[in-house]
Scaffold this active site. Structure first.
Site, PDB file in Angstrom:
ATOM      1  N   THR A  15       0.815  -1.222   0.000  1.00 54.72           N
ATOM      2  CA  THR A  15       0.000   0.000   0.000  1.00 54.72           C
ATOM      3  C   THR A  15       0.845   1.267   0.000  1.00 54.72           C
ATOM      4  OG1 THR A  15      -1.833  -1.087   1.114  1.00 54.72           O
ATOM      5  CG2 THR A  15      -1.682   1.286   1.407  1.00 54.72           C
ATOM      6  N   SER A  69      -0.017 -10.039  -0.929  1.00 55.58           N
ATOM      7  CA  SER A  69      -0.793 -11.285  -1.025  1.00 55.58           C
ATOM      8  C   SER A  69      -0.274 -12.154  -2.164  1.00 55.58           C
ATOM      9  CB  SER A  69      -2.266 -10.987  -1.287  1.00 55.58           C
ATOM     10  OG  SER A  69      -2.724 -10.015  -0.399  1.00 55.58           O
ATOM     11  N   THR A  99       1.627  -4.888   4.061  1.00 56.87           N
ATOM     12  CA  THR A  99       1.443  -5.336   5.444  1.00 56.87           C
ATOM     13  C   THR A  99       0.811  -6.726   5.532  1.00 56.87           C
ATOM     14  OG1 THR A  99      -0.715  -4.244   5.562  1.00 56.87           O
ATOM     15  CG2 THR A  99       1.184  -2.990   6.346  1.00 56.87           C
TER      16      THR A  99
END
Ligand code: ASP
Length: 343
Positions: A15, A69, A99
């Site tokens: 992000t 991910s 994260t």
């Protein structure tokens, strides 16, 4: 003129460097208006932290630009390999990382970078660095400073704390304090003053990295009253190791589960017994459900996070150990991860 410590930023995505993709009304329900996607790269981040250069000499390299991910063992090996190859040239390393799987990567690096002599700090943010109301700037600046400290560990810096990386876990989707270290106080707290909380580890031997991980490891939750079909299915499906998340101190239902554990261990599939609790130490001798699992060959996971318990199994399964040596190594303290035999 004083010599500034040299810190290398390795950019992997997350992000922190994302931006909004082309506006798509179909995604207006995203908390950011539209879904975030990787965009910003490497050196771009320094434009947002002017002044850092006065204290630290920073360089950046782009390793990949992914939502975490989509990262896994091949990326862990790539990050670790990049750090190992540049170990002599820098005083510390900061890995910019999403994260979502940051704790997994931190565990992998902590096991793979054996005898690590310098700090490796993973960080990221909950909102992109290009947003005014971002947590990225402070995380980035503090990570760079932590990477110059005498803390030769793989850490995660987030919010106010530098955590031992293999003791930390992401516990909040919303909060700027996204990570916790459930069973170990942070290494460093960055407030108005810099406070040392847990003393850092001292490298046990020479720097000897090893970057292999077995990917076929399953993590399974026990459901009250359920038969152990998921465990049998994982073994039949080719799992090379299983981390079972039982209840409380590491208990499983006494009907069926100990037999299923024994069946897995008998065919050479180690079963580590973890817990669905966030804090505390697994003790398989505390209750009959844990004792039966222990007698069946389950490996206790001590106070490891589920990420550490799993990645440790992935790491050891790839080291060519005998079954007995793997059992011993799994319960030993490799990198301060909170193993069952840790003091
Ligand atoms: N999905 C993002 C990732 O892990 C979330 C983040 O970076 O905070 O890459």
């Amino acid at each position: 003129m004083s010599i500034r410590p040299r810190v290398l930023f390795l950019y992997t995505g997350g992000t922190l460097g994302m931006s909004k993709r082309a506006v798509d009304p179909a995604h207006a329900d995203s908390p950011f208006g539209v879904p975030l996607a990787p965009s910003l790269v490497a050196e771009d981040v320094f434009a947002y932290v002017r002044g850092l250069e006065e204290e630290v000499s920073v360089e950046a390299e782009l390793l990949c630009n992914l939502d975490s991910s989509d990262m896994g063992p091949s990326h862990w090996a790539r990050i670790g390999g990049a750090i190992a190859a540049r170990m002599q040239r820098y005083d510390g390393f900061v890995v910019l990382h999403g994260t979502d799987t940051m704790a997994w990567t931190a565990c992998a690096l902590s096991f793979a970078l054996r005898g690590l002599p310098k700090p490796v700090v993973l960080t990221g943010s909950q909102r992109p660095i290009a947003f005014v109301r971002t947590d990225a700037r402070v995380n980035l600046v503090h990570s760079a400073l932590c990477a110059t400290m005498d803390v030769p560990e793989v850490g995660i810096y987030f919010g106010r704390w530098l955590f031992r990386g293999n003791r930390a876990t992401k516990t909040s989707i919303q909060s700027y304090d996204a990570f916790e270290s459930p069973d170990l106080a942070p290494l460093v707290e960055m407030g108005v003053e810099v406070l040392r909380r847990t003393p850092p580890r001292v490298p046990a031997g020479p720097f000897a990295p090893a970057f292999a991980f077995e990917e076929a490891v399953a993590v399974l939750d026990v459901v009250p009253g359920s038969a152990p079909y998921v465990l049998a299915a994982a073994v039949a499906g080719g799992a090379k190791g299983v981390v079972l998340r039982g209840f409380g101190a590491g208990n499983v239902p006494q009907r069926g589960w100990p037999d299923a554990i024994r069946a897995a261990v008998t065919v050479g599939v180690p079963v580590a017994l973890h817990t669905q609790c966030l804090r505390g130490t697994v003790d398989l001798r505390a209750y009959e459900g844990g004792r039966a699992a222990l007698d069946a060959g389950a490996l206790p996971t001590g106070s490891m996070t589920v990420e550490a318990a799993t990645v440790k199994l992935m790491f050891l399964l790839a080291q060519g150990l005998t079954e007995e040596d793997l059992r011993v190594a799994y319960q030993a303290d490799l990198a301060g991860e909170g193993a069952a035999s840790a003091p």
